[in-house]
Design a protein around this motif. Sequence first.
Motif, mmCIF file in Angstrom:
data_model
loop_
_atom_site.group_PDB
_atom_site.id
_atom_site.type_symbol
_atom_site.label_atom_id
_atom_site.label_comp_id
_atom_site.label_asym_id
_atom_site.label_seq_id
_atom_site.Cartn_x
_atom_site.Cartn_y
_atom_site.Cartn_z
ATOM 1 N N LYS A 2 0.544 -1.650 -0.157
ATOM 2 C CA LYS A 2 -0.003 0.168 -0.168
ATOM 3 C C LYS A 2 1.009 1.327 0.464
ATOM 4 N N LYS A 3 0.615 1.917 -0.735
ATOM 5 C CA LYS A 3 1.611 3.654 -0.804
ATOM 6 C C LYS A 3 0.930 4.195 -0.054
ATOM 7 N N THR A 4 2.247 5.028 0.400
ATOM 8 C CA THR A 4 1.188 6.233 1.619
ATOM 9 C C THR A 4 1.597 7.019 0.743
ATOM 10 N N ILE A 5 -0.082 7.909 1.907
ATOM 11 C CA ILE A 5 -0.384 9.213 0.219
ATOM 12 C C ILE A 5 0.209 10.847 1.985
ATOM 13 N N ILE A 6 0.502 11.238 1.096
ATOM 14 C CA ILE A 6 1.275 12.529 1.306
ATOM 15 C C ILE A 6 0.711 13.901 2.153
ATOM 16 N N ILE A 7 0.155 14.014 2.825
ATOM 17 C CA ILE A 7 -1.301 15.101 2.766
ATOM 18 C C ILE A 7 -0.747 16.235 3.843
ATOM 19 N N LEU A 11 -1.660 20.070 4.738
ATOM 20 C CA LEU A 11 -2.270 20.385 5.536
ATOM 21 C C LEU A 11 -1.811 21.383 7.115
ATOM 22 N N PHE A 12 0.078 21.467 7.007
ATOM 23 C CA PHE A 12 0.406 22.430 8.241
ATOM 24 C C PHE A 12 0.359 23.338 6.828
ATOM 25 N N ILE A 133 -4.348 16.208 10.158
ATOM 26 C CA ILE A 133 -5.417 16.298 10.372
ATOM 27 C C ILE A 133 -5.628 16.133 11.386
ATOM 28 N N VAL A 134 -5.760 16.472 12.571
ATOM 29 C CA VAL A 134 -6.445 16.282 14.693
ATOM 30 C C VAL A 134 -6.083 18.491 14.206
ATOM 31 N N LEU A 135 -4.842 18.446 13.998
ATOM 32 C CA LEU A 135 -4.840 19.530 14.432
ATOM 33 C C LEU A 135 -5.927 21.288 13.104
ATOM 34 N N ILE A 136 -5.904 20.758 11.762
ATOM 35 C CA ILE A 136 -6.764 21.282 10.895
ATOM 36 C C ILE A 136 -8.945 21.109 12.339
ATOM 37 N N LEU A 140 -11.658 23.760 12.733
ATOM 38 C CA LEU A 140 -12.811 23.080 11.926
ATOM 39 C C LEU A 140 -13.889 22.943 12.750
ATOM 40 N N ILE A 141 -13.704 22.362 13.393
ATOM 41 C CA ILE A 141 -14.824 22.799 14.687
ATOM 42 C C ILE A 141 -14.969 23.477 15.430
ATOM 43 N N ASN A 142 -14.172 24.363 16.252
ATOM 44 C CA ASN A 142 -14.433 25.516 16.436
ATOM 45 C C ASN A 142 -15.199 26.581 15.342
ATOM 46 N N ILE A 143 -14.547 26.521 14.323
ATOM 47 C CA ILE A 143 -15.441 27.342 13.389
ATOM 48 C C ILE A 143 -17.185 26.564 13.536
ATOM 49 N N GLY A 144 -17.428 25.796 13.447
ATOM 50 C CA GLY A 144 -18.440 24.925 13.587
ATOM 51 C C GLY A 144 -19.063 25.016 14.541
#
Length: 508
Positions: A2-7, A11-12, A133-136, A140-144
């Motif tokens: 399985k290829k590792t996705i680099i995102i 996000l940072f 992902i957690v930081l974003i 987003l939760i705070n904005i919501g």
Amino acid sequence: MKKTIIIHPFLFALFPVVFLYSYNIAQLTFSKILLPAAIILGFTIMTLPVLWMILKKDWKKAGIINTIFLILFFSYGRVYEAIKTWQIGDFVIGRHRYLMIVWAITFIMVIYLTIRTRKNLDGLTNILNVIAIVLILFSLINIGIYKIKTSNIEKDNIINVQEENYEIEDLDTYPDIYYIILDGYASSSSLKQFYDYDNDEFTDYLTEKGFYIAKESTSNYPNSFLSLASSLNIEYINYLSDDIGVESEDRTIVYQMIENNKVMSFLKSRGYKFIHFSSGWGPTNYNQYADLNVEISQSKWDEFKTLLVQTTLLDAFEKKFFRDTGRRRIINTFDNLSDIYKVKGRKFIFSHIVCPHPPYLFDENGKSVPEVDFDMNDWGWEQKEYYLNQLIYINKEIKKLVYEILLKSEVPPIIILQADHGPHNTFIEGKYPTDDMFKEGMRIFNAYYLPSAGDELLYDSITPVNTFRVIFNSYFDTDFELLVDRSYYSFYFEPYRFIELTDIVDYD
């Protein structure tokens, strides 16, 4: 396999902007973050392929180096703020030169270790993905949560500005109207009481030119956004306590009230052009409803971008940039105000000049004061001298401006020189204000040039909420009732929990 996705690099790249937006959401519109987000994301998209080529087509190593750079770059300013007062004896640790060395060594070590390692980097890549992902998500939760809490506010009912067109015959005989806000300008009595400064030379000059000085004027509200929303809409805005909520920090609705205001609508409906000068402060930096926005000295650079830059490595270099930009904006504003008469037609000119309010950019002769930090909230008794010097400089510029406007105007103009609130140099953080503190913060400079006996309705204790009621009644045959002049205070984190201070701040 399985290829590792680099995102994580992307996000940072977005996180600093999204986090800052979520933290200041009550004072920002979403559009403010689009350009900074696009620039940072674009930088990441461009640098990743370059690193990939340098690192022999290794996306994982390219992503790790890119992310570590972003983390170091966007954490620098916050770390510096935390340590800038640290010292051992007389040796000050918290200096840019030392922190930059630490950051440079850290980044060089990351590059070295990343390039030299032969370990599989899938695990580290996945960890960085999860952290990003957690930081974003947290932001987003705070904005919501904020959006849900404010979803029941009926903004259209609060911001409801409608004026039928009303054609005025002989409009060319009507005066241009200059509404010039001198942010944080103290009343003459406050300058004497708290600063031991006599401002009579300035006020006497204005009086000789035909100005009426409202010697007992107070602000209706304690800060710019509430005060301007009130004066530009010729009403008290205490109803926002019910419409928005006393516990709300949401300023965006009030910002919209400043931008789409009743005074502008009234005058535009009668054939006036609305000319808006950039201030550098969010709500008055640009106005989409203006016929002409006078953009001065990189005026697209707003408070959000300033806050963002101050969290970054650029914090080590930004002081001179912001100081020079701020100085040019104020100098050029005065220069352009004296030439705006060249625009054809009747004009309503609004200029919010963030001065003598901090940041402190000028001494009494207009020279720079580089020893003072660039800080828009730099109130404090230790800044007394800088505040006075900046006020003295502004007096000189106002005198020149008034002379130029009166000389060049074919029809004698209306000129309002008005503070939105007083200074706050006597206030002590964490201490409930005393009566004297309230007086300093609420007593304001307020001067009117109303030609053709337009000043007959003026009186010494007039407050900004009645400014345009008097002007419209005097020049446009309206019958606005003059409101009882009152002063209300509220604190930063509960701006709509109003406390009436009229009896406290009234002049003895």
